[in-house]
Design a protein around this motif. Sequence first.
Motif, mmCIF file in Angstrom:
data_model
loop_
_atom_site.group_PDB
_atom_site.id
_atom_site.type_symbol
_atom_site.label_atom_id
_atom_site.label_comp_id
_atom_site.label_asym_id
_atom_site.label_seq_id
_atom_site.Cartn_x
_atom_site.Cartn_y
_atom_site.Cartn_z
ATOM 1 N N THR A 48 21.695 48.951 39.200
ATOM 2 C CA THR A 48 22.007 49.289 40.593
ATOM 3 C C THR A 48 21.799 48.080 41.499
ATOM 4 O OG1 THR A 48 21.308 51.553 40.159
ATOM 5 C CG2 THR A 48 21.476 50.882 42.458
ATOM 6 N N THR A 93 5.722 54.390 43.189
ATOM 7 C CA THR A 93 6.675 54.607 44.284
ATOM 8 C C THR A 93 7.358 55.957 44.152
ATOM 9 O OG1 THR A 93 7.073 52.223 44.382
ATOM 10 C CG2 THR A 93 8.683 53.640 45.466
ATOM 11 N N LEU A 94 7.834 56.280 42.953
ATOM 12 C CA LEU A 94 8.508 57.559 42.752
ATOM 13 C C LEU A 94 7.547 58.732 42.905
ATOM 14 C CD1 LEU A 94 10.949 56.817 39.769
ATOM 15 C CD2 LEU A 94 11.491 57.056 42.192
ATOM 16 N N LYS A 97 7.041 59.362 46.632
ATOM 17 C CA LYS A 97 8.268 59.785 47.343
ATOM 18 C C LYS A 97 9.017 60.905 46.624
ATOM 19 C CE LYS A 97 8.021 56.257 50.241
ATOM 20 N NZ LYS A 97 7.804 56.413 51.663
ATOM 21 N N GLU A 98 8.430 61.480 45.598
ATOM 22 C CA GLU A 98 9.151 62.429 44.750
ATOM 23 C C GLU A 98 9.641 63.653 45.520
ATOM 24 O OE1 GLU A 98 8.607 64.728 40.473
ATOM 25 O OE2 GLU A 98 6.969 63.518 41.284
ATOM 26 N N LYS A 99 8.787 64.239 46.373
ATOM 27 C CA LYS A 99 9.187 65.437 47.120
ATOM 28 C C LYS A 99 10.334 65.129 48.075
ATOM 29 C CE LYS A 99 7.328 69.223 49.890
ATOM 30 N NZ LYS A 99 8.553 69.922 49.678
ATOM 31 N N GLU A 100 10.245 63.988 48.763
ATOM 32 C CA GLU A 100 11.318 63.607 49.691
ATOM 33 C C GLU A 100 12.635 63.362 48.940
ATOM 34 O OE1 GLU A 100 9.894 60.197 51.765
ATOM 35 O OE2 GLU A 100 8.059 61.213 52.401
ATOM 36 N N ILE A 101 12.535 62.712 47.791
ATOM 37 C CA ILE A 101 13.741 62.441 46.995
ATOM 38 C C ILE A 101 14.351 63.754 46.508
ATOM 39 C CG2 ILE A 101 14.603 61.390 44.864
ATOM 40 C CD1 ILE A 101 12.455 59.195 45.288
ATOM 41 N N ASP A 102 13.497 64.675 46.042
ATOM 42 C CA ASP A 102 14.001 65.969 45.583
ATOM 43 C C ASP A 102 14.686 66.734 46.710
ATOM 44 O OD1 ASP A 102 13.164 65.540 43.006
ATOM 45 O OD2 ASP A 102 11.292 66.670 43.221
ATOM 46 N N ASP A 103 14.065 66.721 47.910
ATOM 47 C CA ASP A 103 14.679 67.397 49.057
ATOM 48 C C ASP A 103 16.016 66.772 49.417
ATOM 49 O OD1 ASP A 103 12.542 69.114 49.191
ATOM 50 O OD2 ASP A 103 11.512 68.020 50.801
ATOM 51 N N CYS A 104 16.073 65.446 49.407
ATOM 52 C CA CYS A 104 17.341 64.757 49.706
ATOM 53 C C CYS A 104 18.412 65.089 48.674
ATOM 54 C CB CYS A 104 17.126 63.250 49.760
ATOM 55 S SG CYS A 104 16.267 62.701 51.233
ATOM 56 N N LEU A 105 18.016 65.142 47.408
ATOM 57 C CA LEU A 105 18.985 65.459 46.358
ATOM 58 C C LEU A 105 19.493 66.898 46.482
ATOM 59 C CD1 LEU A 105 17.422 63.707 43.239
ATOM 60 C CD2 LEU A 105 19.479 63.051 44.488
#
Length: 196
Positions: A48, A93-94, A97-105
């Motif tokens: 990426t 890092t993950l 930020k895991e909850k925020e990433i899950d919500d965004c996904l």
Amino acid sequence: IHLLFVFSRLIFGTLYPAYYSYKAVKSKDIKEYVKWMMYWIIFALFTTAETFTDIFLCWFPFYYELKIAFVAWLLSPYTKGSSLLYRKFVHPTLSSKEKEIDDCLIQAKDRSYDALVHFGKRGLNVAATAAVMAASKGQGALSERLRSFSMQDLSTIRGDSSSTVPPSVTVRTSSKQSQPKPSRSASEGTGSSGKC
């Protein structure tokens, strides 16, 4: 040198780890499985990032050589580069930020589904409208074509009307003439029967 990088990345960055990932899954060795999963996560992040760095840093001296060295460092059992990067940077890092990433996904998935449904409905409406318009234009064109054929056929008949119309007229007149004759003969028959 770019082709050398592409070839080495294909062999050492993708096929070699894929084969050893297969062996780890087959043997069900948890330690090997976790090692190769860490590698694939780092490799996905590298790929990426590489998409953007290729645009801006490809002019940098020894850029492709550094990328080859980085892939070798990730794979090396001595440096354990992928495990080191995963444990030091990616995992913390993950995790934070895991909850925020899950919500965004989840939101992105819902939005993409809603957008897909919305565009699907619009696409069906546009297709239906186009089909109706094409059918109406097609029907108009079909009726125009039929009219032109009818007019052409009529003109052909009119051109041949001298030969075709009189027999039908004569048939009609002869049939009309044949009807009065029996009535006359019937009247004559009644007259003769009255005389007897």
